[in-house]
Design an enzyme around this catalytic site. Structure first.
Site, PDB file in Angstrom:
ATOM      1  N   ARG A   1       0.808  -1.238   0.000  1.00  0.00           N
ATOM      2  CA  ARG A   1       0.000   0.000   0.000  1.00  0.00           C
ATOM      3  C   ARG A   1       0.838   1.284   0.000  1.00  0.00           C
ATOM      4  NH1 ARG A   1      -2.495  -3.640  -1.332  1.00  0.00           N
ATOM      5  NH2 ARG A   1      -4.277  -4.588  -0.304  1.00  0.00           N
TER       6      ARG A   1
ATOM      7  N   CYS B   1     -11.649  -0.229   2.363  1.00  0.00           N
ATOM      8  CA  CYS B   1     -11.117  -0.676   3.654  1.00  0.00           C
ATOM      9  C   CYS B   1     -10.492   0.497   4.394  1.00  0.00           C
ATOM     10  CB  CYS B   1     -10.075  -1.770   3.445  1.00  0.00           C
ATOM     11  SG  CYS B   1     -10.840  -3.359   3.110  1.00  0.00           S
TER      12      CYS B   1
ATOM     13  N   GLU C   1      -5.542   2.829   6.031  1.00  0.00           N
ATOM     14  CA  GLU C   1      -5.277   2.783   4.586  1.00  0.00           C
ATOM     15  C   GLU C   1      -5.902   4.035   3.952  1.00  0.00           C
ATOM     16  OE1 GLU C   1      -5.782  -0.993   2.402  1.00  0.00           O
ATOM     17  OE2 GLU C   1      -7.140   0.096   1.075  1.00  0.00           O
TER      18      GLU C   1
HETATM   19  N1  EPU Z   1     -13.125 -11.440   8.297  1.00  0.00           N
HETATM   20  C1  EPU Z   1     -13.820 -11.647   9.468  1.00  0.00           C
HETATM   21  N2  EPU Z   1     -14.699 -10.664   9.843  1.00  0.00           N
HETATM   22  C2  EPU Z   1     -14.916  -9.526   9.127  1.00  0.00           C
HETATM   23  C3  EPU Z   1     -14.200  -9.330   7.938  1.00  0.00           C
HETATM   24  C4  EPU Z   1     -13.300 -10.308   7.529  1.00  0.00           C
HETATM   25  O1  EPU Z   1     -13.639 -12.645  10.160  1.00  0.00           O
HETATM   26  O2  EPU Z   1     -15.736  -8.697   9.550  1.00  0.00           O
HETATM   27  C5  EPU Z   1     -12.199 -12.501   7.851  1.00  0.00           C
HETATM   28  C6  EPU Z   1     -12.710 -13.178   6.569  1.00  0.00           C
HETATM   29  O3  EPU Z   1     -13.575 -14.242   6.871  1.00  0.00           O
HETATM   30  C7  EPU Z   1     -11.429 -13.658   5.912  1.00  0.00           C
HETATM   31  C8  EPU Z   1     -10.399 -12.600   6.342  1.00  0.00           C
HETATM   32  O4  EPU Z   1     -10.948 -11.918   7.465  1.00  0.00           O
HETATM   33  O5  EPU Z   1     -11.024 -14.878   6.479  1.00  0.00           O
HETATM   34  C9  EPU Z   1     -10.090 -11.603   5.199  1.00  0.00           C
HETATM   35  O6  EPU Z   1     -11.283 -10.941   4.824  1.00  0.00           O
HETATM   36  P1  EPU Z   1     -11.566 -10.554   3.299  1.00  0.00           P
HETATM   37  O7  EPU Z   1     -11.484 -11.767   2.458  1.00  0.00           O
HETATM   38  O8  EPU Z   1     -12.823  -9.775   3.274  1.00  0.00           O
HETATM   39  O9  EPU Z   1     -10.339  -9.675   2.882  1.00  0.00           O
HETATM   40  P2  EPU Z   1      -9.669  -8.399   3.553  1.00  0.00           P
HETATM   41  O10 EPU Z   1      -8.238  -8.740   3.829  1.00  0.00           O
HETATM   42  O11 EPU Z   1     -10.474  -7.903   4.716  1.00  0.00           O
HETATM   43  C10 EPU Z   1      -8.831  -7.390   1.301  1.00  0.00           C
HETATM   44  C11 EPU Z   1      -8.630  -5.980   0.817  1.00  0.00           C
HETATM   45  C12 EPU Z   1      -9.915  -5.440   0.219  1.00  0.00           C
HETATM   46  C13 EPU Z   1     -10.405  -6.354  -0.889  1.00  0.00           C
HETATM   47  C14 EPU Z   1     -10.608  -7.748  -0.288  1.00  0.00           C
HETATM   48  C15 EPU Z   1     -11.085  -8.765  -1.290  1.00  0.00           C
HETATM   49  C16 EPU Z   1      -7.017  -4.902   2.293  1.00  0.00           C
HETATM   50  C17 EPU Z   1      -6.781  -3.974   3.428  1.00  0.00           C
HETATM   51  N3  EPU Z   1      -8.264  -5.140   1.952  1.00  0.00           N
HETATM   52  O12 EPU Z   1      -9.751  -7.333   2.392  1.00  0.00           O
HETATM   53  O13 EPU Z   1      -9.612  -4.169  -0.347  1.00  0.00           O
HETATM   54  O14 EPU Z   1     -11.594  -5.876  -1.482  1.00  0.00           O
HETATM   55  O15 EPU Z   1      -9.336  -8.207   0.252  1.00  0.00           O
HETATM   56  O16 EPU Z   1     -10.074  -9.149  -2.112  1.00  0.00           O
HETATM   57  O17 EPU Z   1      -6.059  -5.384   1.696  1.00  0.00           O
HETATM   58  C18 EPU Z   1      -9.707  -1.801  -0.102  1.00  0.00           C
HETATM   59  O18 EPU Z   1      -8.488  -1.819  -0.227  1.00  0.00           O
HETATM   60  O19 EPU Z   1     -10.362  -0.747  -0.017  1.00  0.00           O
HETATM   61  C19 EPU Z   1     -10.386  -3.072   0.002  1.00  0.00           C
HETATM   62  C20 EPU Z   1     -11.635  -3.139   0.369  1.00  0.00           C
END
Ligand code: EPU
Length: 317
Positions: A185, A240, A311
């Protein structure tokens, strides 16, 4: 912004040169995906790259601070607003050029104000492989390159071939991939010495590959559908809020485990769907969002000893 003869002249020049493309004391809540933010002293939406360059050079000469707001996503602007000039580039028409090579590589060149989702859509339509990772990332190509935006499928660094930035003397300077240090990032410009006041990204080239249209389209539909299930896509938000901390559980999971989903402050709420999103449920103020950001940081630190880092960019006052 200090009211000097220079800044007054700059305002007059802008009014004359830009007409309806410029406004003064413009509420930024009208231009951010969060729908919050107080007035910008000057807000300008140039409709060509030449005009954008001219304005930035004049602002520099006049000592007016500049903030490039991308597409108004990934931003929290304070309720007191932001001093100086705020520019968005998404009003410049999206001219995109394609060069296909016999080995299957495709070089796509677009200006920085093109929305990332537009490039994703065009890649799908043309059967170019490589952009699907970015489906669902809000904002413009320039903004997303500057922060090496990404998802769990990848980040901008995977596809950026080169960029053109505005250098101190008003010309566009090419930077190849080897001149760019991408981190999680973040983007650093190790070879840059002469660019002031900001390395504003004006144009970028992406290296994609010719692929199978149907496979790419099917993959895209699956990604979008998974995202719609997991993220609060119908309420104003800024993507995010926090970076995922390295080597730890993702930020959304930590906030979830801290029991904060659904926590309300004024018109803002930590999303019930995904812990790393804050949504504007109607009349949120920036201070409501900032309160929830601090709350999440504090609770996650107390419970899990993890320092969350935002972020989203927090700007203004
Ligand atoms: N999770 C939970 N509870 C929640 C949210 C997530 O337990 O309330 C768990 C999910 O079950 C999963 C893990 O956390 O096991 C990761 O969650 P998710 O797959 O939603 O991915 P993320 O790491 O939270 C990242 C990016 C997003 C992108 C998603 C999908 C970052 C900071 N965020 O989210 O990007 O859309 O992957 O690929 O890297 C953004 O940058 O604005 C953004 C939304």
């Amino acid at each position: 912004m200090k009211d000097t003869a220079d800044t007054q002249n700059f305002r007059l020049w802008l009014k004359d040169r830009c007409g309806s493309l410029v406004s003064f004391d413009e509420p930024m809540s009208r231009h951010t995906s969060f729908k919050v933010g107080g007035p910008a002293d000057i807000f300008v939406r140039p409709d060509s790259r030449d005009l954008a360059v001219t304005i930035l050079m004049r602002a520099k000469e006049s000592g007016v601070p500049v903030f490039m707001a991308g597409d108004g996503t990934n931003l929290v602007i304070h309720d007191e607003g932001i001093r100086g000039l705020v520019m968005i580039l998404s009003n410049v028409p999206p001219d995109i050029a394609f060069e296909e090579f016999p080995d299957g590589n495709v070089l796509v060149t677009a200006h920085a104000g093109v929305r990332t989702k537009t490039l994703c859509r065009i890649a799908i339509e043309r059967g170019y492989d490589g952009m699907n990772f970015a489906l669902g990332i809000p904002g413009t190509l320039g903004g997303n390159i500057a922060m090496n935006a990404g998802t769990h499928l990848g980040a901008m660094e995977q596809v950026v071939h080169s960029i053109r930035i505005l250098s101190g003397n008003g010309t566009l300077k090419n930077l190849d991939r080897k001149d760019l240090n991408f981190h999680y990032r973040r983007l650093h410009y190790p070879t840059l010495t002469d660019t002031t006041p900001l390395p504003v990204i004006f144009e970028a080239s992406f290296l994609l590959r010719k692929g199978d249209k149907k496979t790419i389209g099917d993959e895209a539909r699956a990604i979008v559908s998974a995202r719609t299930k997991k993220q609060p896509v119908t309420l104003p938000n800024a993507g995010c809020i926090f970076k995922n901390p390295e080597g730890k559980d993702p930020a959304g999971k930590l906030i979830d485990m801290a029991g904060l989903k659904g926590r309300v402050q004024g018109g803002a709420m930590i999303s019930e769907k995904h812990g790393n999103f804050i949504v504007n449920t109607g009349n949120a103020r920036a201070e409501d969002i900032l309160y929830l950001i601090e709350l999440a940081k504090k609770e996650v630190h107390e419970r899990f000893c993890v320092e969350l880092e935002t972020e989203v960019k927090i700007v203004g006052l």
